[in-house]
Design an enzyme around this catalytic site. Sequence first.
Site, PDB file in Angstrom:
ATOM      1  N   ASP A  24       0.970  -0.993  -0.018  1.00 24.37           N
ATOM      2  CA  ASP A  24      -0.462   0.059  -0.069  1.00 24.37           C
ATOM      3  C   ASP A  24       0.876   1.428   0.017  1.00 24.37           C
ATOM      4  O   ASP A  24       1.474   1.544   0.751  1.00 24.37           O
ATOM      5  CB  ASP A  24      -0.928  -0.440   1.507  1.00 24.37           C
ATOM      6  CG  ASP A  24      -1.552   1.561   1.440  1.00 24.37           C
ATOM      7  OD1 ASP A  24      -2.028   2.407   0.596  1.00 24.37           O
ATOM      8  OD2 ASP A  24      -2.535   1.399   2.478  1.00 24.37           O
TER       9      ASP A  24
ATOM     10  N   LYS B 205       2.254  11.737  -3.661  1.00 28.89           N
ATOM     11  CA  LYS B 205       1.791  10.762  -3.903  1.00 28.89           C
ATOM     12  C   LYS B 205       0.991  11.526  -4.907  1.00 28.89           C
ATOM     13  O   LYS B 205       0.234  11.397  -6.404  1.00 28.89           O
ATOM     14  CB  LYS B 205       0.736  10.127  -3.393  1.00 28.89           C
ATOM     15  CG  LYS B 205      -0.585   9.041  -3.837  1.00 28.89           C
ATOM     16  CD  LYS B 205      -0.553   7.972  -2.522  1.00 28.89           C
ATOM     17  CE  LYS B 205      -1.435   6.804  -3.614  1.00 28.89           C
ATOM     18  NZ  LYS B 205      -1.908   5.519  -2.405  1.00 28.89           N
TER      19      LYS B 205
ATOM     20  N   GLU C 147      -7.068   0.288  -4.651  1.00 27.13           N
ATOM     21  CA  GLU C 147      -6.773   0.765  -2.960  1.00 27.13           C
ATOM     22  C   GLU C 147      -8.452   0.038  -2.361  1.00 27.13           C
ATOM     23  O   GLU C 147      -8.776  -1.228  -1.272  1.00 27.13           O
ATOM     24  CB  GLU C 147      -6.995   1.143  -2.611  1.00 27.13           C
ATOM     25  CG  GLU C 147      -5.304   1.877  -3.128  1.00 27.13           C
ATOM     26  CD  GLU C 147      -5.113   4.081  -2.834  1.00 27.13           C
ATOM     27  OE1 GLU C 147      -5.770   4.137  -1.814  1.00 27.13           O
ATOM     28  OE2 GLU C 147      -3.830   4.052  -2.950  1.00 27.13           O
TER      29      GLU C 147
ATOM     30  N   ASP D 175     -13.373   4.829   1.797  1.00 27.08           N
ATOM     31  CA  ASP D 175     -11.790   4.611   1.847  1.00 27.08           C
ATOM     32  C   ASP D 175     -11.873   6.196   1.581  1.00 27.08           C
ATOM     33  O   ASP D 175     -11.237   7.163   1.393  1.00 27.08           O
ATOM     34  CB  ASP D 175     -10.940   4.353   0.887  1.00 27.08           C
ATOM     35  CG  ASP D 175      -9.551   4.124   1.275  1.00 27.08           C
ATOM     36  OD1 ASP D 175      -8.922   5.268   2.175  1.00 27.08           O
ATOM     37  OD2 ASP D 175      -8.594   3.153   0.454  1.00 27.08           O
TER      38      ASP D 175
END
Length: 608
Positions: free
Chosen positions: A18, A80, A179, A201
Amino acid sequence: MTTAPQPPAAPRLVLGIDLGTTNSLAAVRAGKGARVLRDRDGEPLVPSVVCFHPDGRTIVGRDAKALRLDFPERTVFSIKRLIGRSAAEVQQEATRLPYRVVAADRGLPRVQIGDQQWTPEAISALILQQVKATAEQALGQPVREAVVTVPAWFDDAQRQATKDAAQLAGLECLRILNEPTAAALAYGIDGSKDGTALVYDLGGGTFDVSILRIDDGVFRVLSTAGDTHLGGDDFDELLGQRILAQLPPTSDPYVLQAVRAAAEGLKIRLSDADRAELELDLGDRGAVKLAVTRAEFEAAIAPLVQRTLDCVTRAVKDAGLQLHELDDVVLVGGSTRVPLVRARLQALTGKVPHTGVDPDLAVALGAAIQADVLAGNDRSLLLLDVIPLSLGLETLGGAVQKLILRNSTIPTSVTEEFSTGVDNQTAVDLTIYQGERELAQDCRLLGRFQLRGLPALPAGLPRIAVTFLVDADGVLRVTAREQRTGAQASIQIVPTFGLTRDEVRKMMLDSIEHAQHDYLAREAIDTRNKAEAMVRGTQKALQMAELPPDQTYAVQKATKALQKLLAANADAAALKAGCDELTKLTATIADDVISSAVTKALKADEIR
Ligand code: AMP
């Protein structure tokens, strides 16, 4: 001669990683489930932070995070948010970061540290290297392969850049996995929970929601939605503003970082307490004393939480479901620990969210399960994903012919036949668009390539098969092949300017708003293309057919009339009438040369 029994081959070891905005971690398959890999202190999370120390050392993870305040301009976090995107796109983002982001070659962003420039891929690779080292130390053996997760709405460029980062880190990335899909895998691993699940999420920097169907160990993503710019960082920002209000106005990076860290601490305390206090001493830069109640915090973040709920509603609708039809609601991401988030989601869905899997670890655990499937050790699971926006090809006149529709399950492949629009054309341009609108000008340009070496034939005769293939990673490859000569060209799409989730949402809303206008515009282009093809086909057929002079004259007259309408840019209704007139005349002619030539000319869409 006898042979000793061979020990069974050791199972191939593939990591599930992850790679998070805030934290990263790795896991491996263990028994029926998976386990996260911890460092010597038992800590699984590697903060996604890299510090380029002035003494020349590159420090990654927890130690780097600890240096954020000492070297704010040399400590990189939230990388990211930059990966796979253009400098122009991240410009706004960069103003919020204490380190410098500059535009380099091809308009790509670089992080400027002293006189050195770093790509987002290289910085992500440093984080992945640290995760890999932690994993190898925990496992006591080297690892070379991994499955790396990304937000479901990462575009091709962002996925490709993530793969490149893995490679730079010495890892072969076997699969880029969404994800939420990974999280659901962690949650539904035993396959006994058939039904429909909503995966919510909310991490530090991104929000994803996916609707999944789980049947007999098979996971299918029905729809996805979310926001790449929404997460716990935004909650911190709101609390940060309250802290900053008590300080003299400043853009001092040291103060900004300290405030950010203090705000996050305050937020985390408010998940367990109804009231939290903060005392921040910044020496000669000022001091803050602040008490915040949970009610105040909740009032501040309520609009942000509501934005996530709007996405939930949309995703459920896209999946063709109603909220009450959801069987399970699964929470992922550290920010789902905020009580208001849980309460509001529960109120909306009428379901108590599952919290059985640690929201910080779920994605890595799911990635490890998928990694094991790819390693060939577990064949019981199948994973399907969807693409977020339709993909198509520009045809003559600026319309977009969609080959792969939004929310199609991937991997997927569609082939359609096209032809040329001009006589003796030996090359065609293939221009690929992404979006829901009918006209190319309203969609997103993804890439363009040329197919050369076509046989010099009348327009409409070359047969060009165009294949759109979206692989399991969501990367698009477009191939064009002329059927007679076998001439072939292809492109792998890595768009220079990736879409943000907000843009995706806007494009979808636009397509609804402009549906009628688009329909009319599309009809006008199609009618025009049809009229042009009819004129060409009829002229050719007239040369071939031996018709009585009066019929030839009548057909010629109608053809000329249609040509005139085309030259005068007549509207769709007039062109349609002209086409109908010509069709009537050609249809009555016994010899079917004309109608067959016309039909041939109309058969395939024309590429420019
Ligand atoms: P992730 O990206 O999933 O690692 O989530 C990180 C985010 O979760 C950060 O914004 C953290 O501040 C936030 N977070 C972690 N623990 C808590 C907590 N107990 N309460 C509220 N937010 C939290």
